[in-house]
Design an enzyme around this catalytic site. Structure first.
Site, PDB file in Angstrom:
ATOM      1  N   GLY A 124      46.092  11.380 -16.895  1.00 34.75           N
ATOM      2  CA  GLY A 124      45.712  12.438 -15.960  1.00 34.75           C
ATOM      3  C   GLY A 124      44.345  13.020 -16.226  1.00 34.75           C
ATOM      4  N   ASN A 173      50.550  12.667 -14.482  1.00 37.00           N
ATOM      5  CA  ASN A 173      49.553  12.023 -13.625  1.00 37.00           C
ATOM      6  C   ASN A 173      50.274  11.212 -12.556  1.00 37.00           C
ATOM      7  OD1 ASN A 173      47.312  10.856 -12.528  1.00 37.00           O
ATOM      8  ND2 ASN A 173      46.763   9.641 -14.315  1.00 37.00           N
ATOM      9  N   GLY A 400      44.540   7.350 -24.227  1.00 34.96           N
ATOM     10  CA  GLY A 400      44.080   8.201 -25.318  1.00 34.96           C
ATOM     11  C   GLY A 400      45.215   8.543 -26.257  1.00 34.96           C
TER      12      GLY A 400
END
Length: 1045
Positions: A124, A173, A400
């Protein structure tokens, strides 16, 4: 093109790194390296917040770009923005993803080296969007030929296809990438993109069979059901409702308002056509997608022996049809397992739990290998047949650092990947810093930083790392479990400083670690992992019986994915952890071989709301992205470095020796400049081509001084320039004025000569006309006569009479006497006509009465002249003053006029107050409620008044009239008005007689009287001794009565 680019760029020059420092209190600094408190996480967060509130979502840390997802369109990705950043020095314009892309492209073209852009961040944060913007930048700004547009389009349209099969909606997201993607964009020696290659990493296959509440499966399932044609769905045995399929309905989120599956399906379908998918490829691909949905609806039931059976085989038939396998073989493979001994094979039934596992394992294996085939198919369409040497720009879009409330095997692999990438980032940053120092001839100062190699070794070390221990547990004989794996970890790595379990933790930490959990202390912080499912996900085991069925299927895609050679290989396939470790090592080799650029994406809030900045969430991401560590490494030496030419060009106005032009070498100019400013030796170093400034405050002070001097310089430049402009304007105006004056004077002189010539001719003709004015009209006097006529007519308009009584008139010249008389008559007639038309009916009646009065009394009676300007009243008695009985007696007769009178009676001539009422047919003398005398107009012989100003009138009645009572002697105040009203009602000629001296009147039969009028000293009425009635009111009349003889 270049001129347009320069024009577009010019308004933005003031926004480069140094220019933006003037507004740093409001919008922060564009490079975190320039933060004074660079070690303070609060200062880092505050700078990020300032820029985010001003819609400045990009900030540098040296050459690393920090991007904050704005969750709204900002209008900063237009074609004009692309042209603005094209070919511009990296720090010349504000931070932007285009600056990263352009810098990589220019360095690749100039140095003929391969480059890499590494994009990371949590779900997101905008990683996928950033990679799209970079691809669009290359597509729009790189030189292109018609023959290579197909390769460019395929490169761009590979994104929606990979997103459809590799992205899904998560809680964080709506379009979360559930795989890592590395893309090589290949360029020829001209810098033209000619091809590409994609590598996918760790597709989240478990999402196919299970999603958390509120999340969705991969997009392609919903797009197919929503956008597919009815005929296609019928061939696949599907219906549009996603709730009918277990793999889609378990999370209870079939549709999402922020997503349009139908439109996305059209985009993916168009992309298939461009990427060169055949009809057969699409038929097989959609068959696989549909078979996974059918597979999820296969239900198992436990028989009496405790074995799994499939009571309804409708879904089995559809799967068999779509994949081209035998229904019986598939049915057996889902409920039985083939066990190979040394010389024989044994088929044993599966329990209900194992059958469900086999079904889900088959779905995950089919989808995972299909995704790999899809990536290979796209690569085949992107491959370039030219085998000459190419340069590439790599684009790595990878997950990430992830920390959830519950972290499993996937988070373990993802965080391990981020540990390796962080290690690479720090090493490459330090290496680049050291190389720059050595190149500039500045002494390298060793930098202290946290080396996370110890954590990487904890995870990946051979025979000792967590992945090796996990593999041992997966392959060892005996009952291995997630708990035994945790115990083995405690035994082998329990003493490691960055590892902890509930058993090994102290009293405080023990409360936060479960019995099935272990904790790793990553570079970004501590993360607790739950070992439940580690062995199963690492094994990713597909039973041999199912593999045999899939290897024999007739679906062309699965035949490429499940090769028969796999059945001959008796060796155990590598575990998921080992495969990921191997692919990560190969990825790192690719990254090390390229010059890197970094983009770190940050999500500002969990609600996806624009302009909302969640400090706690962003502080968490700053920590897990390693931004503070990277900033600390970047700032360990010098905060700011700039080429001598650029530094001197910007700040040369601060020193008189360098302003406005420095003629010597730039290095000497910068040295003289900083000595004049007063830099201290510990604040800077001078390299071979650059100046290095250690502290941001030194640069800020320089920039503030420049801002101050800039205003002074600008004022002086403006004053000089304005003076120059004004002088030029003045000179031009003066020359123009002189020329205009010269020409205008000539024009005026010529006009004056013409005017005088014309005047002489006119005067001569006028005199000649005046001399011959009385002669017949001819050439000699025609103009004069016309002039006289015109002049007289024009002057006459100011002397025209305004009213009928106005007698003024302009005296005409002799030749216009006749015309003047005619005009005067016409004017008078017109005034009379206008006057008559303006008279109202009431006024007309009044004037008629005045005309009658004039005919009767004019020149005959005193007081007439005074009565002219007094209008006659309609009546001198209001209807309310007349007794109602009198009105009743009058009946239908309407009173036309009434006036109070004094009547003198026949006996003694006593004065009596009476009312004289005139109707249409008779005159009435009324006393209160009685009619004293009625005089028919037909019996009225006449009316007599004196020529004096008294108010007497005598109404003479014919002696033969019925009820004859003699003539009526009356006195009233308005005698002229009363007589006029009576005359107009009677309508008889010669009715009124104005007498002089005396008059005769009839009293009664045989009796007559004479009234003598004379003047007297007093105004009184009395009867004298002779029986005469005396009225001396400026006149005396005597009444004598005698019998008629």
């Amino acid at each position: 093109m270049e001129s347009k680019r320069e024009a577009a760029r010019r308004p933005h020059i003031r926004l480069h790194v140094e220019g933006a420092l003037a507004a740093r209190d409001r919008v922060g600094v564009q490079d975190f390296v320039l933060l004074d408190a660079h070690t303070s996480e609060s200062a880092f967060l505050d700078n990020l917040r300032k820029r985010f509130r001003e819609d400045l979502i990009y900030t540098y840390i040296g050459t690393l770009l920090v991007s904050v997802n704005p969750y709204q369109e900002l209008g900063i990705y237009t074609l004009s923005q692309m042209e603005l950043y094209q070919g511009v020095n990296f720090f010349e314009l504000p931070p932007h993803v285009y600056a990263i892309a352009d810098n990589a492209y220019r360095m690749m073209c100039s140095e003929r080296t391969n480059h890499l852009i590494l994009i990371s961040g949590e779900s997101g944060a905008g990683k996928t969007e950033a990679s799209k913007k970079i691809l669009q930048y290359f597509a729009m700004t790189c030189p292109m030929t018609d023959s290579l547009e197909i390769a460019r389009d395929r490169l761009l349209l590979s994104n929606p296809v990979l997103e459809a099969f590799g992205n899904a909606k998560t809680l964080r997201n709506d379009n979360s990438s559930r795989f890592g993607k590395y893309m090589d964009i290949q360029f020829d020696f001209k810098g033209i993109p000619i091809g590409g290659h994609i590598i996918g990493y760790l597709i989240e296959k478990s999402r196919v069979v299970y999603q958390n509440h509120g999340e969705r499966n991969f997009h392609i399932f919903y797009q197919l059901l929503e956008g597919g044609e009815e005929e296609l769905l019928a061939c696949l045995g599907l219906e549009r409702d996603p709730q009918l399929y277990r793999y889609l309905a378990q999370a209870h989120v079939a549709s999402e308002s922020s997503m349009n599956d139908r439109n996305d399906w059209e985009t993916v379908s168009n992309a298939f056509a461009v990427i060169d998918f055949t009809e057969g490829d699409l038929e097989n691909l959609f068959g696989i997608i549909a078979s996974i949905l059918h597979l999820g609806n296969v239900c198992f039931r436990e028989n009496r022996q405790g074995c799994a059976t499939i009571p309804v085989i409708k879904e089995i038939k559809w799967i068999a049809k779509l994949l081209g396998v035998q229904p019986a073989a598939l049915l057996e493979a889902l409920t039985h397992r083939k066990i190979e001994a040394q010389t024989e094979e044994v088929i044993c039934p599966l329990t209900l739990e194992n059958s469900v596992y086999a079904r889900d394992a088959m779905a995950k294996a089919v989808y995972g290998r299909t995704f790999t085939w899809l990536v290979n198919k796209i690569n085949a369409s992107l491959v370039n047949k030219d085998f000459t040497k190419k340069t590439v720009i790599g684009l790595l879009d990878i997950y990430g650092f992830e920390v959830f409330d519950k972290n499993g095997f996937e988070q373990f692999c993802i965080n391990y990947c981020n540990e390796k990438l962080q290690q690479l980032l720090i090493e490459r940053t330090l290496k680049a810093e050291q190389a720059e120092y050595e190149m500039e001839g500045i002494e390298w100062e060793p930098i202290q930083y946290f080396n996370n190699k110890i954590i990487c070794d904890l995870v990946e070390e051979r025979h000792k790392g967590i992945i090796s221990i996990l593999d041992e547990e997966c392959i060892r004989p005996g009952p291995a479990s997630d708990l035994s794996f945790l115990e083995k970890l405690e035994e082998k790595v329990g003493k490691h400083a960055h590892f902890q379990t509930r058993k090994l933790a102290g009293p405080t930490g023990r409360k936060r670690i479960g019995w099935m959990e272990f904790r790793l202390f990553h570079y970004a912080g501590e993360v607790t992992y739950c070992t439940k499912g580690f062995l199963e996900k690492n094994n990713d085991l597909l039973y041999r019986h199912l593999k045999e069925v899939l290897c024999r299927c007739r679906n062309a895609i699965l035949k490429e994915c499940f090769l028969a050679a796999e059945l001959e290989n008796r060796r155990r396939s590598p575990t998921v952890g080992t495969q990921f470790k191997t692919s990560l090592s190969s990825l790192l080799e690719i990254l090390i071989s390229k010059e890197p650029s970094y983009i770190r994406c940050i999500k500002p809030n969990e609600r996806k709301e624009p302009s909302r900045f969640d400090d706690l969430l962003i502080r968490h991401q700053i920590k897990y992205l390693g931004l503070m560590e990277h900033l600390r490494v970047r700032r360990a030496g010098f905060a700011y470095r700039r080429k001598y030419e650029h530094f001197l060009q910007r700040y040369k106005s601060l020193c008189p020796d360098t302003w406005p032009h420095w003629r010597g070498p730039p290095a000497e100019g910068v040295e003289r400049l900083i000595k004049y400013i007063g830099y201290k030796p510990e604040e800077y170093k001078l390299g071979r081509t650059k100046i290095f400034i250690r502290f941001p405050r030194t640069l800020f002070a320089t920039e503030d001084a420049f801002e101050f001097s800039k205003h002074q310089l600008v004022a002086r430049i403006q004053a000089t320039y304005k003076a120059c402009l004004e002088r030029r304007v003045y000179v031009r105006k003066r020359q123009a004025a002189i020329k205009l004056e010269t020409n205008w004077r000539g024009v005026l002189a010529r006009k004056e000569a013409e005017r005088r010539k014309w005047a002489v001719l006119i005067i001569r003709r006028f005199i000649k006309g005046f001399i011959h004015r009385d002669k017949p009209l001819g050439p000699d006097n025609e103009e004069f006569v016309v002039f006289v006529r015109k002049n007289y007519i024009l002057n006459l308009r100011y002397h025209v009479p305004r009213t009928v009584l106005d007698k003024r008139w302009l005296r005409p010249p002799g030749i216009l006497q006749h015309a003047s008389d005619l005009l005067r008559k016409m004017c008078v007639r017109n005034l009379v006509r206008k006057y008559c038309r303006g008279i109202t009916a009431e006024r007309k009646a009044l004037m008629q009465q005045k005309a009658v009065a004039s005919a009767v009394f004019r020149g005959k009676k005193e007081g007439y002249a005074e009565s002219l300007n007094k209008p006659f009243a309609n009546s001198r008695i209001d209807e309310g003053d007349i007794n109602p009985k009198v009105l009743q007696l009058l009946g239908s007769e309407k009173i036309q006029y009434g006036i109070p009178v004094i009547k003198y009676d026949r006996k003694g001539f006593k004065a009596r107050q009476r009312q004289l009422l005139l109707t249409q047919s008779a005159a009435y003398v009324v006393e209160l409620a009685r009619v004293k005398q009625k005089i028919e107009y037909a019996a009225l012989r006449g009316v007599t008044t004196s020529n004096l100003s008294d108010g007497f009138l005598i109404l003479h009645v014919s002696p033969g009239a019925s009820k004859h009572k003699g003539d009526a002697i009356l006195q009233c105040e308005h005698v002229i008005e009363a007589v006029t009203k009576l005359v107009m009602l009677v309508k008889k000629e010669n009715l009124v007689h104005v007498v002089q001296g005396s008059l005769q009147f009839y009293i009664s039969p045989g009796r007559e009287g004479t009234i003598v009028f004379d003047t007297g000293p007093e105004e009184q009425i009395y009867k004298d001794k002779n029986g005469q009635l005396t009225v001396p009111r400026r006149g005396l009349f005597q009444v004598s009565v005698r019998r008629k003889s």
